[in-house]
Design a protein around this motif. Structure first.
Motif, PDB file in Angstrom:
ATOM      1  N   PRO A 127     -13.640 -22.342 -26.030  1.00 12.29           N
ATOM      2  CA  PRO A 127     -15.108 -22.993 -27.612  1.00 12.29           C
ATOM      3  C   PRO A 127     -13.431 -22.611 -28.735  1.00 12.29           C
ATOM      4  N   SER A 128     -12.668 -21.582 -28.533  1.00  9.51           N
ATOM      5  CA  SER A 128     -12.021 -21.100 -29.446  1.00  9.51           C
ATOM      6  C   SER A 128     -11.283 -19.966 -28.457  1.00  9.51           C
ATOM      7  N   VAL A 129     -10.093 -19.892 -30.209  1.00 15.41           N
ATOM      8  CA  VAL A 129      -8.803 -18.990 -28.805  1.00 15.41           C
ATOM      9  C   VAL A 129      -9.706 -17.587 -29.215  1.00 15.41           C
ATOM     10  N   ASN A 130      -9.173 -16.715 -27.764  1.00 16.79           N
ATOM     11  CA  ASN A 130      -9.415 -15.077 -28.227  1.00 16.79           C
ATOM     12  C   ASN A 130      -8.328 -14.362 -28.606  1.00 16.79           C
ATOM     13  N   PRO A 131      -8.566 -14.142 -30.097  1.00  9.68           N
ATOM     14  CA  PRO A 131      -7.105 -13.481 -30.739  1.00  9.68           C
ATOM     15  C   PRO A 131      -6.554 -12.078 -30.620  1.00  9.68           C
ATOM     16  N   ALA A 132      -7.564 -11.354 -29.879  1.00  9.72           N
ATOM     17  CA  ALA A 132      -7.074 -10.167 -28.777  1.00  9.72           C
ATOM     18  C   ALA A 132      -6.205 -10.187 -27.801  1.00  9.72           C
ATOM     19  N   ALA A 133      -6.867 -11.265 -26.987  1.00 10.85           N
ATOM     20  CA  ALA A 133      -5.956 -11.313 -26.009  1.00 10.85           C
ATOM     21  C   ALA A 133      -4.485 -12.687 -26.022  1.00 10.85           C
ATOM     22  N   ALA A 134      -4.634 -13.429 -26.995  1.00  8.70           N
ATOM     23  CA  ALA A 134      -3.492 -13.435 -27.343  1.00  8.70           C
ATOM     24  C   ALA A 134      -2.329 -12.991 -27.985  1.00  8.70           C
ATOM     25  N   GLY A 135      -2.753 -12.254 -28.903  1.00  5.97           N
ATOM     26  CA  GLY A 135      -1.934 -10.887 -29.162  1.00  5.97           C
ATOM     27  C   GLY A 135      -1.469  -9.958 -28.471  1.00  5.97           C
ATOM     28  N   VAL A 136      -2.235  -9.659 -27.501  1.00  2.00           N
ATOM     29  CA  VAL A 136      -1.525  -8.895 -26.702  1.00  2.00           C
ATOM     30  C   VAL A 136      -1.050  -9.778 -25.595  1.00  2.00           C
ATOM     31  N   PHE A 137      -1.021 -11.005 -25.817  1.00  2.00           N
ATOM     32  CA  PHE A 137       0.034 -11.319 -24.667  1.00  2.00           C
ATOM     33  C   PHE A 137       1.092 -12.246 -25.568  1.00  2.00           C
ATOM     34  N   TYR A 138       1.582 -12.050 -26.751  1.00  2.00           N
ATOM     35  CA  TYR A 138       2.121 -12.329 -27.260  1.00  2.00           C
ATOM     36  C   TYR A 138       3.537 -11.096 -27.394  1.00  2.00           C
ATOM     37  N   VAL A 139       2.797  -9.926 -28.072  1.00  2.00           N
ATOM     38  CA  VAL A 139       3.103  -8.201 -27.588  1.00  2.00           C
ATOM     39  C   VAL A 139       4.426  -8.347 -26.530  1.00  2.00           C
ATOM     40  N   VAL A 140       3.114  -8.441 -25.343  1.00  2.00           N
ATOM     41  CA  VAL A 140       4.237  -7.990 -23.788  1.00  2.00           C
ATOM     42  C   VAL A 140       5.322  -8.755 -24.022  1.00  2.00           C
ATOM     43  N   TYR A 141       4.566 -10.750 -24.458  1.00  2.00           N
ATOM     44  CA  TYR A 141       5.671 -11.172 -23.931  1.00  2.00           C
ATOM     45  C   TYR A 141       6.862 -11.120 -24.626  1.00  2.00           C
ATOM     46  N   VAL A 142       7.333 -11.165 -25.871  1.00  2.00           N
ATOM     47  CA  VAL A 142       8.081 -10.731 -26.905  1.00  2.00           C
ATOM     48  C   VAL A 142       8.632  -9.276 -26.306  1.00  2.00           C
ATOM     49  N   LEU A 143       8.154  -8.479 -25.632  1.00  2.00           N
ATOM     50  CA  LEU A 143       8.960  -6.880 -25.450  1.00  2.00           C
ATOM     51  C   LEU A 143       9.598  -7.487 -23.925  1.00  2.00           C
ATOM     52  N   GLY A 144       9.168  -8.818 -23.247  1.00  2.00           N
ATOM     53  CA  GLY A 144       9.667  -8.589 -21.370  1.00  2.00           C
ATOM     54  C   GLY A 144      11.086  -9.957 -22.094  1.00  2.00           C
ATOM     55  N   LEU A 145      10.729 -10.225 -23.143  1.00  2.00           N
ATOM     56  CA  LEU A 145      11.794 -11.117 -23.568  1.00  2.00           C
ATOM     57  C   LEU A 145      13.180 -10.040 -24.483  1.00  2.00           C
ATOM     58  N   VAL A 146      12.626  -9.475 -24.440  1.00  2.00           N
ATOM     59  CA  VAL A 146      13.888  -8.635 -25.698  1.00  2.00           C
ATOM     60  C   VAL A 146      14.564  -7.909 -24.029  1.00  2.00           C
ATOM     61  N   HIS A 147      13.892  -6.879 -23.374  1.00  2.00           N
ATOM     62  CA  HIS A 147      14.283  -6.094 -22.765  1.00  2.00           C
ATOM     63  C   HIS A 147      15.033  -7.074 -21.726  1.00  2.00           C
TER      64      HIS A 147
END
Length: 146
Positions: free
Chosen positions: A51-71
């Motif tokens: 019903p709504s976005v889980n902000p903690a999970a979304a935040g962790v996703f974006y941190v991990v994804y950005v770190l992967g893209l940078v690396h």
């Protein structure tokens, strides 16, 4: 840090690229999720969505994804003289990472539509390539290697 090309990529430049990647990727993804995708997700997988976005999970996703893209894309891209190979790597990174979720979802979820998988994988390829083009161009222009 030295890449295979022998060009030094300083921690300061990696930090700057990480911050810029987070801003560009986050902003472009927000536009896609709020305006670009229209009702595709609600119409096709609405029954699977929370019903709504889980902000903690979304935040962790974006941190991990950005770190992967940078690396895997930005750091080696800052050590290269040509932008082309980095855009290719960004495209592949986007396809592989988005396909990992979408094809797994098709394999294990009931009624996960192929259309969503195809659109989402194409989105992953686009957003990673676009983000790499913007970030690496900006880094070359405003924070070049010494």
């Amino acid at each position: 840090m030295s890449d295979s090309g022998g060009v030094e990529v300083s921690p300061r430049r990696i930090g700057l690229a990480t911050a810029l990647t987070a801003v560009v990727f986050g902003a472009v993804d927000a536009v896609w999720l709020t305006l670009g995708s229209g009702d595709l997700y609600d119409r096709t997988i609405g029954h699977l969505l929370a019903p709504s976005v889980n902000p903690a999970a979304a935040g962790v996703f974006y941190v991990v994804y950005v770190l992967g893209l940078v690396h895997f894309v930005m750091r080696p891209g800052m050590a290269r003289s040509s932008l082309g190979p980095s855009l290719r790597d960004a495209f592949v990174f986007g396809v592989v990472t988005y396909a990992t979720f979408d094809l797994t979802a098709m394999a294990v979820m009931r009624d996960f539509p192929a259309l969503v998988a195809v659109v989402d994988i194409a989105w992953g390829a686009f957003i990673c390539t676009f983000t790499a083009a913007v970030v690496l161009t900006a880094m070359r222009r405003w924070a070049p290697a010494p």
